[in-house]
Design an enzyme around this catalytic site. Structure first.
Site, short mmCIF file in Angstrom:
data_model
loop_
_atom_site.label_atom_id
_atom_site.label_comp_id
_atom_site.label_asym_id
_atom_site.label_seq_id
_atom_site.Cartn_x
_atom_site.Cartn_y
_atom_site.Cartn_z
N SER A 1 0.39 -5.88 -5.69
CA SER A 1 0.50 -5.99 -4.44
C SER A 1 -0.55 -5.24 -3.53
O SER A 1 -1.63 -5.19 -3.56
CB SER A 1 2.00 -5.73 -3.90
OG SER A 1 2.03 -6.12 -2.59
N ASP B 1 -2.30 -8.05 2.64
CA ASP B 1 -2.23 -7.18 1.53
C ASP B 1 -2.87 -7.96 0.31
O ASP B 1 -3.17 -8.98 0.14
CB ASP B 1 -1.12 -6.26 1.11
CG ASP B 1 0.07 -7.42 0.78
OD1 ASP B 1 -0.14 -8.58 0.92
OD2 ASP B 1 1.18 -7.16 0.14
N ASP C 1 -1.65 -9.22 -2.56
CA ASP C 1 -1.42 -10.41 -2.88
C ASP C 1 -0.91 -11.33 -1.82
O ASP C 1 -0.42 -12.30 -2.03
CB ASP C 1 -0.10 -10.33 -3.97
CG ASP C 1 1.12 -9.64 -3.30
OD1 ASP C 1 0.78 -8.99 -2.27
OD2 ASP C 1 2.05 -9.92 -3.93
N ASP D 1 1.43 -11.43 0.50
CA ASP D 1 2.71 -11.53 1.00
C ASP D 1 3.15 -10.72 2.25
O ASP D 1 4.33 -11.15 2.60
CB ASP D 1 3.53 -11.25 -0.32
CG ASP D 1 3.81 -9.93 -0.55
OD1 ASP D 1 2.84 -9.07 -0.13
OD2 ASP D 1 4.59 -9.65 -1.60
#
Length: 455
Positions: free
Chosen positions: A110, A247, A249, A251
């Site tokens: 992440s 960010d 990833d 999400d």
């Protein structure tokens, strides 16, 4: 002992639980759990096929981690499909819509640095797997599952198809398009690189992108949702209408106004709650946030006749409460926003699209939309502790917290919670004035250090 943290298995790539031999053990343990899918019906639909979908962000360690994780699954007879570089919510959406997919795996850390990586498991519905599934996998990992013979088939490449399907899904979420809008994006040199710009272009927007040149080592490096200042300057200087920071990833999403104002997930929830209520789509008249959600969000929603339900930190906790209460809107201050009528996980690009729909009543001006909410000054500090003792049993800490709460009254809030992964106590305060909040937070931190500090 569970091998899973608050958001999957995470650590330095190639070390600890992410060392090659440990990842191979995780693969074998996962395969053995999936072979008993009838015991985990909430995670694996019995009607699904034998394919395990694996996607990743742009970290250099991703391809090796994919190869290591595939072995045990292939040997046990599962069909492993590589979705390539794709945002976490894209992996969830592609897995949810594919009848052959029994489980999806996200390889990402992440917002963490490029040296880290992680393994996150998603059910066949696209939501994170249950605690029970993770506990069983952890137990089998600890016991050790004999590795299967190497499979005769290899990993199937679905990267092109997966990217196409996810982009089409996002475009379908905005039927009116975005013709004429000028949008800046910061893809954090991560999974949103390429696909975020493609989606906004297809919707008719003029797009300028930064943080979209991943090299495997620069994900989240001074860019993206954790560092929105660069995009704020870009939007302000370019004269564009709005900006979105994602960010690694993708999400989470942090929005930036045309004047360079930086906002967070709380404002998205405030606008979203009002929009859904106006559309008659907020049956419980409530939005789900967390204990970190700003008092300003609660006050803003109250003004519109909407309640704020707080959960513990983590989008998993938010989603559970949304499902339990039938709430369509929820999320975190950090920018993880879930719209249950569209998705079962936080989706940064979708949140950006939805926010633009919410702003139609504000002439597509984020600064004007932000007038519905006044964020209270908030400060968060960490204190390193030697032991994570029950705070109610530590009299000096209990007394200082009570004194501060009495001083703030209804105009402030105090929250103390331990980190789930580090020997830290997080001290959060909100109040009407920044100087007051800073001073009171320092007072509490001083008492915590004297009573529990690791020194």
């Amino acid at each position: 002992m569970s091998i899973f943290g608050t958001d999957g298995v995470r650590g330095r790539a190639g070390e600890g639980l992410l060392a090659a031999d440990s990842v191979a053990k995780i693969s074998s343990a996962l395969a053995s759990v999936l072979q008993e899918r009838e015991n985990f019906s909430s995670d694996v639909d019995s009607a699904r096929g034998q394919a395990v979908y694996i996607g990743r962000d742009t970290r250099a360690s991703g391809p090796d981690l994919l190869a290591q994780l595939s072995g045990g699954l292939l040997g046990a007879g599962f069909d492993v499909c590589d979705l390539g570089v794709l945002p976490t919510p894209g992996i969830a959406e592609v897995a949810r819509s594919a009848g052959e997919c029994c489980l999806a795996i996200v390889l990402s850390a992440s917002h963490n640095p490029a040296e880290d990586n992680g393994i996150k498991l998603l059910s066949s519905s696209g939501a994170k797997v249950s605690d029970r599934f993770e506990d069983e996998l952890s137990a089998r990992f600890s016991e050790g599952v004999p590795p299967a013979e190497p499979g005769s088939s290899g990993v199937r490449d679905l990267s092109g198809e997966a990217s196409r399907l996810y982009a089409e899904y996002l475009v379908s979420c905005c039927p009116d398009g975005l013709d004429g809008l000028k949008v800046c994006i910061d893809a954090a040199n991560g999974a949103a690189s390429g696909i975020a710009a493609e989606v906004f272009l297809r919707l008719g927007a003029e797009v300028r992108a930064i943080g979209d040149q991943p090299d495997g080592r620069n994900i989240n490096l001074g860019c993206g949702a954790l560092y929105p200042g660069a995009l704020a300057a870009e939007v302000r200087e370019s004269g564009f209408d709005i900006g979105f920071c994602f960010d690694g990833d993708a999400d989470r999403m942090i929005p930036v106004s045309g004047t360079g104002g930086i906002f967070d997930g709380d404002l998205v929830l405030a606008l979203g709650g009002r929009h859904y209520q106006a559309e008659g789509k907020l049956p419980g008249k409530a939005v789900v946030g967390t204990v970190m959600s700003n008092i300003g969000l609660a006050r803003s929603l109250e003004d519109a006749g909407i309640s704020l339900i707080r959960t513990q930190v983590g989008d998993r906790n938010v989603f559970k409460e949304m499902v339990a209460g039938g709430h369509p809107v929820g999320g975190e201050q950090s920018g993880h926003i879930i719209f249950r009528d569209h998705s079962s996980t936080g989706d940064g690009i979708l949140a950006a699209i939805k926010l633009l729909q919410f702003l139609q009543g504000y002439e597509m001006n984020l600064d004007r939309g932000a007038e519905i909410m006044t964020a209270y000054p908030q400060v968060l500090k960490n204190v390193r502790v030697r032991d994570k003792v029950e705070l109610e049993t530590v009299e000096p800490v209990r007394e200082i917290v009570a004194d501060v709460e009495q001083r703030l009254g209804a105009e402030g809030r105090v929250l103390l919670r331990y980190s789930g992964t580090e020997p830290l106590l997080r001290v959060m305060l909100e109040g009407p004035e920044q100087q007051l909040v800073d001073q009171l937070c320092d007072d509490i931190c001083g008492v915590v250090e004297d009573s529990l500090g690791d020194r």
